[in-house]
Design a protein around this motif. Structure first.
Motif, PDB file in Angstrom:
ATOM      1  N   ILE A 151      38.808  48.903  48.930  1.00  0.00           N
ATOM      2  CA  ILE A 151      39.448  48.466  47.683  1.00  0.00           C
ATOM      3  C   ILE A 151      40.656  47.606  48.029  1.00  0.00           C
ATOM      4  O   ILE A 151      41.172  47.658  49.148  1.00  0.00           O
ATOM      5  CB  ILE A 151      39.858  49.653  46.782  1.00  0.00           C
ATOM      6  N   TYR A 152      41.093  46.804  47.057  1.00  0.00           N
ATOM      7  CA  TYR A 152      42.272  45.960  47.250  1.00  0.00           C
ATOM      8  C   TYR A 152      43.051  45.906  45.942  1.00  0.00           C
ATOM      9  O   TYR A 152      42.473  46.096  44.867  1.00  0.00           O
ATOM     10  CB  TYR A 152      41.878  44.561  47.721  1.00  0.00           C
ATOM     11  N   PRO A 153      44.363  45.663  46.003  1.00  0.00           N
ATOM     12  CA  PRO A 153      45.144  45.599  44.771  1.00  0.00           C
ATOM     13  C   PRO A 153      44.661  44.457  43.885  1.00  0.00           C
ATOM     14  O   PRO A 153      44.433  43.338  44.363  1.00  0.00           O
ATOM     15  CB  PRO A 153      46.574  45.333  45.255  1.00  0.00           C
ATOM     16  N   ALA A 154      44.481  44.755  42.612  1.00  0.00           N
ATOM     17  CA  ALA A 154      44.068  43.723  41.660  1.00  0.00           C
ATOM     18  C   ALA A 154      45.207  42.748  41.451  1.00  0.00           C
ATOM     19  O   ALA A 154      46.391  43.121  41.459  1.00  0.00           O
ATOM     20  CB  ALA A 154      43.678  44.372  40.338  1.00  0.00           C
ATOM     21  N   ILE A 155      44.881  41.506  41.275  1.00  0.00           N
ATOM     22  CA  ILE A 155      45.882  40.478  41.024  1.00  0.00           C
ATOM     23  C   ILE A 155      46.016  40.329  39.516  1.00  0.00           C
ATOM     24  O   ILE A 155      45.045  40.110  38.807  1.00  0.00           O
ATOM     25  CB  ILE A 155      45.469  39.139  41.671  1.00  0.00           C
ATOM     26  N   ASP A 156      47.250  40.446  39.043  1.00  0.00           N
ATOM     27  CA  ASP A 156      47.494  40.318  37.597  1.00  0.00           C
ATOM     28  C   ASP A 156      47.463  38.899  37.139  1.00  0.00           C
ATOM     29  O   ASP A 156      47.793  37.991  37.715  1.00  0.00           O
ATOM     30  CB  ASP A 156      48.838  40.954  37.208  1.00  0.00           C
ATOM     31  N   ALA A 178      41.932  51.633  36.901  1.00  0.00           N
ATOM     32  CA  ALA A 178      43.128  52.092  36.175  1.00  0.00           C
ATOM     33  C   ALA A 178      44.320  52.252  37.120  1.00  0.00           C
ATOM     34  O   ALA A 178      45.473  52.116  36.705  1.00  0.00           O
ATOM     35  CB  ALA A 178      42.835  53.407  35.455  1.00  0.00           C
ATOM     36  N   GLU A 179      44.034  52.522  38.394  1.00  0.00           N
ATOM     37  CA  GLU A 179      45.096  52.635  39.400  1.00  0.00           C
ATOM     38  C   GLU A 179      45.535  51.266  39.923  1.00  0.00           C
ATOM     39  O   GLU A 179      46.420  51.180  40.772  1.00  0.00           O
ATOM     40  CB  GLU A 179      44.631  53.510  40.570  1.00  0.00           C
ATOM     41  N   GLY A 180      44.876  50.186  39.448  1.00  0.00           N
ATOM     42  CA  GLY A 180      45.290  48.840  39.833  1.00  0.00           C
ATOM     43  C   GLY A 180      44.546  48.243  41.011  1.00  0.00           C
ATOM     44  O   GLY A 180      45.058  47.335  41.664  1.00  0.00           O
ATOM     45  N   TYR A 181      43.336  48.724  41.271  1.00  0.00           N
ATOM     46  CA  TYR A 181      42.552  48.236  42.399  1.00  0.00           C
ATOM     47  C   TYR A 181      41.220  47.657  41.944  1.00  0.00           C
ATOM     48  O   TYR A 181      40.709  47.997  40.879  1.00  0.00           O
ATOM     49  CB  TYR A 181      42.279  49.359  43.400  1.00  0.00           C
ATOM     50  N   GLU A 182      40.657  46.819  42.806  1.00  0.00           N
ATOM     51  CA  GLU A 182      39.295  46.307  42.653  1.00  0.00           C
ATOM     52  C   GLU A 182      38.488  46.689  43.887  1.00  0.00           C
ATOM     53  O   GLU A 182      39.056  47.006  44.935  1.00  0.00           O
ATOM     54  CB  GLU A 182      39.299  44.778  42.484  1.00  0.00           C
ATOM     55  N   ILE A 183      37.191  46.650  43.761  1.00  0.00           N
ATOM     56  CA  ILE A 183      36.298  47.017  44.857  1.00  0.00           C
ATOM     57  C   ILE A 183      35.881  45.761  45.609  1.00  0.00           C
ATOM     58  O   ILE A 183      35.329  44.830  45.006  1.00  0.00           O
ATOM     59  CB  ILE A 183      35.067  47.768  44.319  1.00  0.00           C
ATOM     60  N   ALA A 184      36.135  45.744  46.912  1.00  0.00           N
ATOM     61  CA  ALA A 184      35.736  44.614  47.754  1.00  0.00           C
ATOM     62  C   ALA A 184      34.285  44.778  48.192  1.00  0.00           C
ATOM     63  O   ALA A 184      33.490  43.852  48.070  1.00  0.00           O
ATOM     64  CB  ALA A 184      36.647  44.500  48.972  1.00  0.00           C
ATOM     65  N   ASN A 185      33.963  45.959  48.729  1.00  0.00           N
ATOM     66  CA  ASN A 185      32.586  46.202  49.149  1.00  0.00           C
ATOM     67  C   ASN A 185      32.346  47.688  49.364  1.00  0.00           C
ATOM     68  O   ASN A 185      33.273  48.482  49.413  1.00  0.00           O
ATOM     69  CB  ASN A 185      32.214  45.405  50.402  1.00  0.00           C
ATOM     70  N   VAL A 186      31.065  48.016  49.474  1.00  0.00           N
ATOM     71  CA  VAL A 186      30.621  49.391  49.701  1.00  0.00           C
ATOM     72  C   VAL A 186      29.588  49.361  50.815  1.00  0.00           C
ATOM     73  O   VAL A 186      28.696  48.504  50.823  1.00  0.00           O
ATOM     74  CB  VAL A 186      29.995  49.981  48.418  1.00  0.00           C
TER      75      VAL A 186
END
Length: 137
Positions: free
Chosen positions: A132-137, A64-72
């Protein structure tokens, strides 16, 4: 995932220390408090709750904040409880809760070789780092 053990901990939720560390990492990645901010111990809805559901909730907030998860990358120390046979299942469960590929999830475990409260099985520790990284619209 249930890990058989002769020891356990009295906790408010299901006591999944790894999921709790991951919730803290996810909340921290978006500067939104920690586990207690989102699921306080005095909240009756958190009583005996499944901690992986907490993870899923935080993933929704991250997105919801505009991010995706790259790895954990996670690390668990449970002393007398051997986790190595369960690591792949733990990774799969976390990947499902995070809605990412299992290749994006690392879980490592140690025993502390009998040292201190953790090594003796009287305490446990977990750390988790999330990128995390910014999601691409």
């Amino acid at each position: 995932m249930h890990v058989p053990s002769a020891v356990g901990f009295d906790t408010h939720s299901d006591g999944d220390v790894l999921s709790h560390a991951l919730v803290d990492a996810l909340a921290g990645a978006i500067a939104d408090g920690d586990l207690g901010t989102h699921f306080p111990e005095d909240d009756p809805e958190a009583q005996d709750a499944r901690s992986l559901d907490f993870v899923t909730h935080l993933v929704q907030l991250v997105r919801a904040e505009g991010y995706e998860i790259a790895n954990v990358d996670s690390f668990v120390v449970l002393g007398t409880t051997k986790l190595r046979p369960h690591l792949d299942g733990m990774r799969r469960n976390l990947a499902q809760a995070l809605d990412v590929d299992v290749k994006q999830v690392s879980v490592k475990a140690r025993s502390n070789e009998g040292l201190g409260d953790v090594g003796a099985g009287r305490a446990c520790e977990a750390w988790s780092t999330v990128l995390i990284y910014p999601a691409i619209d």
